[in-house]
Design a protein around this motif. Structure first.
Motif, PDB file in Angstrom:
ATOM      1  N   ARG A  80       0.828  -1.210   0.000  1.00  0.00           N
ATOM      2  CA  ARG A  80       0.000   0.000   0.000  1.00  0.00           C
ATOM      3  C   ARG A  80       0.862   1.260   0.000  1.00  0.00           C
ATOM      4  NH1 ARG A  80      -3.405   1.512   5.088  1.00  0.00           N
ATOM      5  NH2 ARG A  80      -1.306   2.052   5.689  1.00  0.00           N
ATOM      6  N   GLU A  81       1.909   1.273   0.817  1.00  0.00           N
ATOM      7  CA  GLU A  81       2.780   2.444   0.880  1.00  0.00           C
ATOM      8  C   GLU A  81       3.509   2.656  -0.447  1.00  0.00           C
ATOM      9  OE1 GLU A  81       2.633   4.702   3.435  1.00  0.00           O
ATOM     10  OE2 GLU A  81       0.991   3.321   3.885  1.00  0.00           O
ATOM     11  N   SER A  82       3.908   1.577  -1.085  1.00  0.00           N
ATOM     12  CA  SER A  82       4.550   1.670  -2.391  1.00  0.00           C
ATOM     13  C   SER A  82       3.587   2.253  -3.428  1.00  0.00           C
ATOM     14  CB  SER A  82       5.032   0.284  -2.823  1.00  0.00           C
ATOM     15  OG  SER A  82       5.564   0.330  -4.116  1.00  0.00           O
ATOM     16  N   ARG A 125       1.063   4.205  -2.788  1.00  0.00           N
ATOM     17  CA  ARG A 125       0.887   5.629  -2.443  1.00  0.00           C
ATOM     18  C   ARG A 125       2.020   6.471  -3.013  1.00  0.00           C
ATOM     19  NH1 ARG A 125      -1.101   5.495   3.899  1.00  0.00           N
ATOM     20  NH2 ARG A 125      -3.287   5.066   3.434  1.00  0.00           N
ATOM     21  N   GLU A 126       3.253   5.989  -2.890  1.00  0.00           N
ATOM     22  CA  GLU A 126       4.400   6.715  -3.430  1.00  0.00           C
ATOM     23  C   GLU A 126       4.317   6.828  -4.944  1.00  0.00           C
ATOM     24  OE1 GLU A 126       8.144   5.126  -2.079  1.00  0.00           O
ATOM     25  OE2 GLU A 126       7.463   5.122   0.010  1.00  0.00           O
ATOM     26  N   GLU A 127       3.972   5.726  -5.591  1.00  0.00           N
ATOM     27  CA  GLU A 127       3.855   5.725  -7.049  1.00  0.00           C
ATOM     28  C   GLU A 127       2.749   6.675  -7.502  1.00  0.00           C
ATOM     29  OE1 GLU A 127       3.415   2.486 -10.684  1.00  0.00           O
ATOM     30  OE2 GLU A 127       3.587   1.765  -8.626  1.00  0.00           O
ATOM     31  N   ASP A 175       1.654   9.293  -5.882  1.00  0.00           N
ATOM     32  CA  ASP A 175       2.125  10.652  -5.634  1.00  0.00           C
ATOM     33  C   ASP A 175       3.063  11.109  -6.747  1.00  0.00           C
ATOM     34  OD1 ASP A 175       2.307  13.001  -3.939  1.00  0.00           O
ATOM     35  OD2 ASP A 175       4.357  12.349  -3.509  1.00  0.00           O
ATOM     36  N   THR A 176       3.963  10.236  -7.163  1.00  0.00           N
ATOM     37  CA  THR A 176       4.899  10.561  -8.240  1.00  0.00           C
ATOM     38  C   THR A 176       4.155  10.834  -9.544  1.00  0.00           C
ATOM     39  OG1 THR A 176       6.619   9.197  -7.224  1.00  0.00           O
ATOM     40  CG2 THR A 176       6.874   9.697  -9.571  1.00  0.00           C
ATOM     41  N   SER A 231       1.024  11.724  -9.859  1.00  0.00           N
ATOM     42  CA  SER A 231       0.216  12.938  -9.685  1.00  0.00           C
ATOM     43  C   SER A 231       1.056  14.175  -9.964  1.00  0.00           C
ATOM     44  CB  SER A 231      -0.359  13.016  -8.275  1.00  0.00           C
ATOM     45  OG  SER A 231      -1.321  12.026  -8.075  1.00  0.00           O
ATOM     46  N   HIS A 232       2.280  14.178  -9.446  1.00  0.00           N
ATOM     47  CA  HIS A 232       3.173  15.311  -9.697  1.00  0.00           C
ATOM     48  C   HIS A 232       3.522  15.405 -11.175  1.00  0.00           C
ATOM     49  CE1 HIS A 232       3.584  16.642  -5.627  1.00  0.00           C
ATOM     50  NE2 HIS A 232       4.005  15.446  -5.211  1.00  0.00           N
TER      51      HIS A 232
END
Length: 76
Positions: free
Chosen positions: A57-59, A61-63, A65-66, A68-69
């Protein structure tokens, strides 16, 4: 950036969001099944299978976020 590339990023974001929802719900469900309070996930030592779901899940979320940016940069 081309409209096609922006649409492709949007599609990837949508897929990641759905995958994140699925993994998050699976983690919360598995925690409840094992007697954990899902709201305390950051304060308990998770067993192997739960820890694996948490890390997945955390991975995601990071992906997300990346991406999205990256999408925000294509709009500017």
């Amino acid at each position: 950036m081309s409209e096609s590339k922006g649409a492709s990023l949007g599609s990837a974001l949508t897929q990641l969001e759905e995958k994140l929802r699925e993994v998050d719900e699976r983690l919360r469900s598995e925690m409840r099944a094992r007697g954990f309070d899902p709201d305390q996930e950051d304060n308990v030592a998770l067993t192997g299978p739960l820890a694996k779901l948490y890390l997945e899940r955390e991975s995601l979320r990071e992906e997300l976020d990346t991406l999205s940016h990256a999408k925000d940069l294509t709009v500017e």
